[in-house]
Design an enzyme around this catalytic site. Structure first.
Site, PDB file in Angstrom:
ATOM      1  N   SER A 137      10.341  40.267  47.070  1.00  0.00           N
ATOM      2  CA  SER A 137       9.974  38.899  47.418  1.00  0.00           C
ATOM      3  C   SER A 137       8.924  38.436  46.410  1.00  0.00           C
ATOM      4  O   SER A 137       7.851  39.022  46.325  1.00  0.00           O
ATOM      5  CB  SER A 137       9.419  38.871  48.848  1.00  0.00           C
ATOM      6  OG  SER A 137       8.913  37.598  49.164  1.00  0.00           O
ATOM      7  N   LYS A 163      14.161  37.499  46.096  1.00  0.00           N
ATOM      8  CA  LYS A 163      13.864  36.344  46.956  1.00  0.00           C
ATOM      9  C   LYS A 163      12.657  35.650  46.354  1.00  0.00           C
ATOM     10  O   LYS A 163      11.680  36.308  46.020  1.00  0.00           O
ATOM     11  CB  LYS A 163      13.568  36.857  48.371  1.00  0.00           C
ATOM     12  CG  LYS A 163      12.860  35.872  49.294  1.00  0.00           C
ATOM     13  CD  LYS A 163      12.781  36.419  50.720  1.00  0.00           C
ATOM     14  CE  LYS A 163      11.421  36.206  51.346  1.00  0.00           C
ATOM     15  NZ  LYS A 163      11.337  36.755  52.730  1.00  0.00           N
ATOM     16  N   LYS A 165       9.751  32.563  46.788  1.00  0.00           N
ATOM     17  CA  LYS A 165       9.135  31.619  47.701  1.00  0.00           C
ATOM     18  C   LYS A 165       9.318  30.216  47.126  1.00  0.00           C
ATOM     19  O   LYS A 165       9.143  30.020  45.908  1.00  0.00           O
ATOM     20  CB  LYS A 165       7.641  31.946  47.836  1.00  0.00           C
ATOM     21  CG  LYS A 165       7.387  33.267  48.543  1.00  0.00           C
ATOM     22  CD  LYS A 165       7.813  33.188  49.994  1.00  0.00           C
ATOM     23  CE  LYS A 165       7.444  34.448  50.761  1.00  0.00           C
ATOM     24  NZ  LYS A 165       7.798  34.319  52.192  1.00  0.00           N
ATOM     25  N   ASP A 190      12.851  31.490  50.252  1.00  0.00           N
ATOM     26  CA  ASP A 190      12.139  31.465  51.544  1.00  0.00           C
ATOM     27  C   ASP A 190      11.075  30.378  51.481  1.00  0.00           C
ATOM     28  O   ASP A 190      10.198  30.402  50.613  1.00  0.00           O
ATOM     29  CB  ASP A 190      11.488  32.834  51.793  1.00  0.00           C
ATOM     30  CG  ASP A 190      10.795  32.918  53.157  1.00  0.00           C
ATOM     31  OD1 ASP A 190      10.807  31.920  53.908  1.00  0.00           O
ATOM     32  OD2 ASP A 190      10.242  34.003  53.463  1.00  0.00           O
ATOM     33  N   GLU A 216      15.879  30.859  53.609  1.00  0.00           N
ATOM     34  CA  GLU A 216      15.133  31.372  54.762  1.00  0.00           C
ATOM     35  C   GLU A 216      14.123  30.352  55.277  1.00  0.00           C
ATOM     36  O   GLU A 216      13.341  29.810  54.496  1.00  0.00           O
ATOM     37  CB  GLU A 216      14.429  32.669  54.334  1.00  0.00           C
ATOM     38  CG  GLU A 216      13.622  33.358  55.424  1.00  0.00           C
ATOM     39  CD  GLU A 216      13.059  34.713  54.941  1.00  0.00           C
ATOM     40  OE1 GLU A 216      13.561  35.260  53.934  1.00  0.00           O
ATOM     41  OE2 GLU A 216      12.108  35.205  55.563  1.00  0.00           O
ATOM     42  N   ASP A 241      13.306  33.343  60.224  1.00  0.00           N
ATOM     43  CA  ASP A 241      12.216  34.316  60.259  1.00  0.00           C
ATOM     44  C   ASP A 241      11.253  33.885  61.379  1.00  0.00           C
ATOM     45  O   ASP A 241      11.409  34.310  62.536  1.00  0.00           O
ATOM     46  CB  ASP A 241      11.537  34.340  58.864  1.00  0.00           C
ATOM     47  CG  ASP A 241      10.316  35.245  58.760  1.00  0.00           C
ATOM     48  OD1 ASP A 241       9.860  35.782  59.779  1.00  0.00           O
ATOM     49  OD2 ASP A 241       9.773  35.417  57.642  1.00  0.00           O
ATOM     50  N   LYS A 265      11.126  41.347  61.695  1.00  0.00           N
ATOM     51  CA  LYS A 265       9.848  41.984  61.376  1.00  0.00           C
ATOM     52  C   LYS A 265       9.263  42.508  62.682  1.00  0.00           C
ATOM     53  O   LYS A 265       9.094  41.735  63.632  1.00  0.00           O
ATOM     54  CB  LYS A 265       8.867  40.966  60.789  1.00  0.00           C
ATOM     55  CG  LYS A 265       9.250  40.400  59.433  1.00  0.00           C
ATOM     56  CD  LYS A 265       8.282  39.301  59.034  1.00  0.00           C
ATOM     57  CE  LYS A 265       8.680  38.721  57.670  1.00  0.00           C
ATOM     58  NZ  LYS A 265       7.964  37.461  57.392  1.00  0.00           N
ATOM     59  N   GLY A 293       9.179  41.809  55.412  1.00  0.00           N
ATOM     60  CA  GLY A 293       7.909  42.496  55.166  1.00  0.00           C
ATOM     61  C   GLY A 293       6.750  41.536  55.269  1.00  0.00           C
ATOM     62  O   GLY A 293       6.936  40.307  55.239  1.00  0.00           O
TER      63      GLY A 293
HETATM   64  O1  OSB Z   1       7.988  35.017  55.132  1.00  0.00           O
HETATM   65  O2  OSB Z   1       8.820  36.856  54.576  1.00  0.00           O
HETATM   66  C1  OSB Z   1       7.830  36.151  54.676  1.00  0.00           C
HETATM   67  C2  OSB Z   1       4.760  37.895  53.205  1.00  0.00           C
HETATM   68  C3  OSB Z   1       3.778  37.413  54.023  1.00  0.00           C
HETATM   69  C4  OSB Z   1       4.106  36.520  55.011  1.00  0.00           C
HETATM   70  C5  OSB Z   1       5.431  36.096  55.177  1.00  0.00           C
HETATM   71  C6  OSB Z   1       6.430  36.591  54.358  1.00  0.00           C
HETATM   72  C7  OSB Z   1       6.078  37.486  53.327  1.00  0.00           C
HETATM   73  C8  OSB Z   1       7.028  38.026  52.362  1.00  0.00           C
HETATM   74  C9  OSB Z   1       6.644  39.322  51.700  1.00  0.00           C
HETATM   75  O3  OSB Z   1       8.017  37.454  51.992  1.00  0.00           O
HETATM   76  C10 OSB Z   1       7.679  40.378  51.833  1.00  0.00           C
HETATM   77  C11 OSB Z   1       7.110  41.709  51.420  1.00  0.00           C
HETATM   78  O4  OSB Z   1       6.307  42.304  52.169  1.00  0.00           O
HETATM   79  O5  OSB Z   1       7.465  42.148  50.323  1.00  0.00           O
HETATM   80 MG    MG Z   2      10.046  34.694  55.560  1.00  0.00          MG
END
Ligand code: OSB
Ligand code: MG
Length: 375
Positions: A137, A163, A165, A190, A216, A241, A265, A293
């Protein structure tokens, strides 16, 4: 079952290898709680709490989680005596919300439970995979060329699913540039709720045009109808999510066809048992599920990898190697990326990793200890 003997509730702060920027903010250093349970027969159980310093991803924070654990959850453990994760889940159910606090305790109970049986946590949960497929991510970067370079480095490391952001103003451009540079890239985005429902047509346009496989949580947590509208006719998957916090919200979203992929999660849904249950419900609905994560250290990562070893979780997880987050990580052995973009599932008892005390002490900011009162 044996009784609880001692509890440590620690607050740590660790610098991330690089800042992680999302639509809700930048994290440079992560503040989090580690819970360590010790049973009367000297076995331990570790749990990591994924609540962040500020309540941005959800309403919980390090402070509210600490308060919840100290005020409600630990007294439950002392009282009930039985250190069963499923019993804990039932007994803590009347208290609403506070899923990350509940999960921290439940994770520690699972570790303890599995260690006492000399069983890997993955097996205790019913997992069968020896390796789990993972991706990475990637946070919002200062510039598009910087993003293209960063993604190139992760691909060179061996990650096969990326992925990124996104948020309004950081979407089309980055996605177009990645598609141009990497024509075969398996690309997810995401948004962490950053778009208004009215953005659906533009999201649909760029996601389709640049071959985004999955979008996402584009809309706010409670905007299920907006997600359902995006699902209609989309060539990409719509993943939820933040919207899915328990079985009831998942069933409602399935009923409305508000998702075509599920991010699970443990922290968001209150623990591993509920995470497993949501995975099974998704599988029954023939919906791909995968493990998300929260920038965990090796402790939370070990729990996540164990959960990812269960059969419903068929899409690559947001669980990358230790060195993508922390150098050094809190645990030994560390998680390393293996063949086919995978992490191996630990085979030792419980979570199968041990805390490196020197690293732990270096980042420890606050320590509290509780003991069973002797009479
Ligand atoms: O939305 O998936 C999420 C990290 C912090 C808060 C929300 C998210 C995330 C990540 C990180 O996308 C995923 C990772 O731990 O590698
Ligand atoms: Mg997410």
């Amino acid at each position: 079952m044996v009784r609880l003997h001692r509890v440590e509730l620690d607050e740590l702060e660790m610098p991330l290898v690089e800042p992680f920027e999302t639509s809700f903010g930048v994290e440079r250093r992560r503040r989090f709680l580690i819970l360590r349970l010790e049973s009367e027969d000297g076995e331990i159980g570790l749990g990591e709490c994924v609540a962040a310093r500020d309540p941005l991803y959800s309403g919980e924070s390090v402070t509210t989680a600490r308060w919840m654990i100290e005020t409600y959850l630990l007294p439950l453990l002392w009282r009930q005596g039985a250190l069963e994760p499923l019993v804990f889940r039932e007994q803590s159910r009347p208290w609403r919300g506070n899923s990350m606090a509940k999960a921290a305790v439940e994770l520690a109970l699972w570790d303890l439970w599995a260690r006492r049986r000399r069983q890997p946590l993955a097996r205790a949960l019913g997992g069968h995979r020896r390796r789990v497929e993972v991706g990475v991510s990637v946070g919002i970067q200062p510039t598009v060329p910087a993003l293209v370079r960063r993604v190139g480095e992760y691909l060179a490391d061996g990650y096969r699913r990326i992925k990124i952001k996104v948020r309004p103003g950081w979407d089309q451009g980055p996605v177009a540039a990645l598609r141009k540079e990497y024509p075969d890239l398996r690309l997810w985005v995401d948004a962490n709720q950053a778009y208004p429902p009215s953005a659906a047509p533009t999201i649909r346009r760029w996601a389709s045009r640049y071959g985004v496989e999955q979008v996402e949580q584009p809309f706010p947590e409670h905007a299920l109808a907006a997600h359902a509208a995006l699902v209609g006719g989309a060539r990409f998957r719509v993943c939820l999510d933040e919207s899915i916090t328990d079985a009831a919200t998942l069933e409602a979203a399935l009923e409305m066809r508000a998702l075509t992929s599920l991010n699970v999660k443990a922290g968001r849904v209150g623990g591993l048992a509920t995470g497993r249950d949501l995975g099974r419900r998704a599988a029954r609905a023939r919906m791909p599920a995968w493990i998300g994560g929260m920038l965990e250290t090796g402790i939370g990562r070990a729990h996540n990898v164990a959960l990812a070893s269960l059969s419903p979780f068929t899409f690559p997880a947001d669980l990358s190697a230790s060195d993508r987050y922390y150098q050094p990580d809190l645990v030994k052995p560390t998680f390393e990326l293996g063949p086919g973009s995978t992490l191996s599932v630990p085979t030792g008892p419980g979570i199968g990793v041990e805390v490196v005390e020197s690293v732990y002490r270096k980042h420890l900011r606050r320590h509290r200890e509780f003991r069973r009162k002797t009479r």
